[in-house]
Design a protein around this motif. Sequence first.
Motif, short mmCIF file in Angstrom:
data_model
loop_
_atom_site.label_atom_id
_atom_site.label_comp_id
_atom_site.label_asym_id
_atom_site.label_seq_id
_atom_site.Cartn_x
_atom_site.Cartn_y
_atom_site.Cartn_z
N GLN A 176 0.82 -1.20 0.00
CA GLN A 176 0.00 0.00 0.00
C GLN A 176 0.86 1.26 0.00
O GLN A 176 0.41 2.35 -0.28
N CYS A 177 2.13 1.12 0.33
CA CYS A 177 3.04 2.25 0.33
C CYS A 177 4.00 2.09 -0.83
O CYS A 177 4.91 1.27 -0.79
N SER A 178 3.76 2.85 -1.89
CA SER A 178 4.54 2.71 -3.11
C SER A 178 5.12 4.08 -3.50
O SER A 178 4.64 5.12 -3.07
N ALA A 179 6.14 4.07 -4.31
CA ALA A 179 6.74 5.33 -4.74
C ALA A 179 5.81 6.11 -5.65
O ALA A 179 5.96 7.32 -5.82
N GLU A 180 4.84 5.42 -6.25
CA GLU A 180 3.89 6.08 -7.12
C GLU A 180 2.51 6.15 -6.45
O GLU A 180 2.21 5.37 -5.55
N LEU A 181 1.69 7.09 -6.89
CA LEU A 181 0.35 7.21 -6.34
C LEU A 181 -0.53 6.11 -6.91
O LEU A 181 -0.29 5.60 -8.00
N ASN A 182 -1.60 5.78 -6.17
CA ASN A 182 -2.53 4.79 -6.70
C ASN A 182 -3.53 5.46 -7.63
O ASN A 182 -3.42 6.65 -7.93
N GLU A 183 -4.53 4.72 -8.08
CA GLU A 183 -5.44 5.24 -9.09
C GLU A 183 -6.29 6.42 -8.59
O GLU A 183 -6.86 7.16 -9.38
N PHE A 184 -6.37 6.61 -7.27
CA PHE A 184 -7.12 7.74 -6.72
C PHE A 184 -6.21 8.90 -6.34
O PHE A 184 -6.65 9.84 -5.67
N ASP A 185 -4.95 8.86 -6.76
CA ASP A 185 -3.99 9.92 -6.46
C ASP A 185 -3.87 10.19 -4.97
O ASP A 185 -3.76 11.33 -4.53
N GLN A 186 -3.91 9.13 -4.20
CA GLN A 186 -3.77 9.27 -2.75
C GLN A 186 -2.29 9.20 -2.39
O GLN A 186 -1.53 8.44 -2.99
N PRO A 187 -1.85 10.00 -1.41
CA PRO A 187 -0.42 10.02 -1.07
C PRO A 187 0.04 8.70 -0.46
O PRO A 187 -0.72 7.99 0.17
N CYS A 188 1.30 8.41 -0.67
CA CYS A 188 1.87 7.18 -0.15
C CYS A 188 2.20 7.29 1.33
O CYS A 188 1.93 6.38 2.11
N THR A 189 2.79 8.41 1.73
CA THR A 189 3.20 8.57 3.12
C THR A 189 2.42 9.70 3.77
O THR A 189 2.33 10.80 3.22
N TRP A 190 1.87 9.44 4.96
CA TRP A 190 1.10 10.44 5.67
C TRP A 190 0.96 10.04 7.13
O TRP A 190 1.13 8.88 7.49
N ILE A 191 0.65 11.00 7.94
CA ILE A 191 0.34 10.77 9.35
C ILE A 191 -0.82 11.67 9.70
O ILE A 191 -0.84 12.85 9.32
N ILE A 192 -1.80 11.13 10.41
CA ILE A 192 -3.03 11.89 10.64
C ILE A 192 -3.61 11.57 12.01
O ILE A 192 -3.54 10.43 12.48
N GLY A 193 -4.17 12.59 12.66
CA GLY A 193 -4.78 12.40 13.97
C GLY A 193 -4.43 13.55 14.89
O GLY A 193 -3.78 14.51 14.48
N PRO A 194 -4.79 13.46 16.16
CA PRO A 194 -5.68 12.44 16.73
C PRO A 194 -7.09 12.51 16.13
O PRO A 194 -7.57 13.60 15.82
N ILE A 195 -7.71 11.37 15.96
CA ILE A 195 -9.05 11.30 15.39
C ILE A 195 -10.04 11.93 16.38
O ILE A 195 -10.04 11.59 17.56
N PRO A 196 -10.88 12.86 15.91
CA PRO A 196 -11.81 13.54 16.81
C PRO A 196 -12.85 12.60 17.42
O PRO A 196 -13.07 11.48 16.95
N LYS A 197 -13.52 13.08 18.46
CA LYS A 197 -14.57 12.33 19.13
C LYS A 197 -15.72 12.04 18.16
O LYS A 197 -16.15 12.91 17.41
N GLY A 198 -16.18 10.80 18.18
CA GLY A 198 -17.29 10.41 17.33
C GLY A 198 -16.94 10.20 15.87
O GLY A 198 -17.83 10.12 15.02
N LYS A 199 -15.64 10.09 15.56
CA LYS A 199 -15.19 9.93 14.18
C LYS A 199 -14.38 8.65 14.02
O LYS A 199 -13.84 8.10 14.98
#
Length: 283
Positions: A176-199
Amino acid sequence: MTTDDTAAPPPDEESAPSASAEQPAGKHGKKARKHLPVWQESVLLLVVALGLAIVIKALFVQAFYIPSESMEPGLVKNDRILVQKVSYWFGRTPKRGDVIVFADPGQWLTATDDKGPTGMAKALSKVGLYPTGGHLVKRVIGTEGDVVQCCDTKGRILVNGKPIDETSYLSPERGQCSAELNEFDQPCTWIIGPIPKGKLLVLGDNRLHSADSRAHICAPDEDPCTQSPWVDTDLVVGKVFALIWPRDRWRWISRPEAFADVPDHPSASLVAKAKEAHLVPGS
């Protein structure tokens, strides 16, 4: 011997009172119950069946079909699944690893995915007798408070710093982590959070072909950040617990053990790193 001395003739059988006229028919003296005509019984049974189907659909179990290839190899496009609604009653919420069905959080579905059943199938879906469309099916990766990161050197998702071994259900097609983007142009490397309450943060099992939470992550230079990768828990219909069609692939669907050792909370340094990424509104 006179005629007065002769014995009186027995009473005429026809003039004797009938036993059936004196006693009610049926066992224990009760009258036999009158049966409804066959057509009326059929209509009554149909009404009862439809009523039960509506109640079951509204409160307990509902059928859906898989709208795309995003959950392969476990769930294939047009597979029929059953969703258990009671799983998240009484304040309970989805857990990491659950496969859930949820309503569109906002323009996640394409026009093709959103159309659902038509004609008679649409009418049957209203009462729970045919799988419903117009929803999404994904796997819960992160819940309230989690920090999710992609990826480590082995291409694994990390939740609260813990790498997750998803080989038991993830599509084997490339990491799932590739040097190229997938068909939806989603980034390969990311960090996200903290996830909000109720999400929730959700991903498809077929990571290179799934328009999931990653498709709604803002770019680091996007200002203001107006997208949201979260799924509101109020939009969740329930947990997928069975694949029922096609019959040769019928099976139960349960939560994998891969998330069992995930820490309850991320470290302070991980939270700070996620906030610096600016991939979601308010981060």
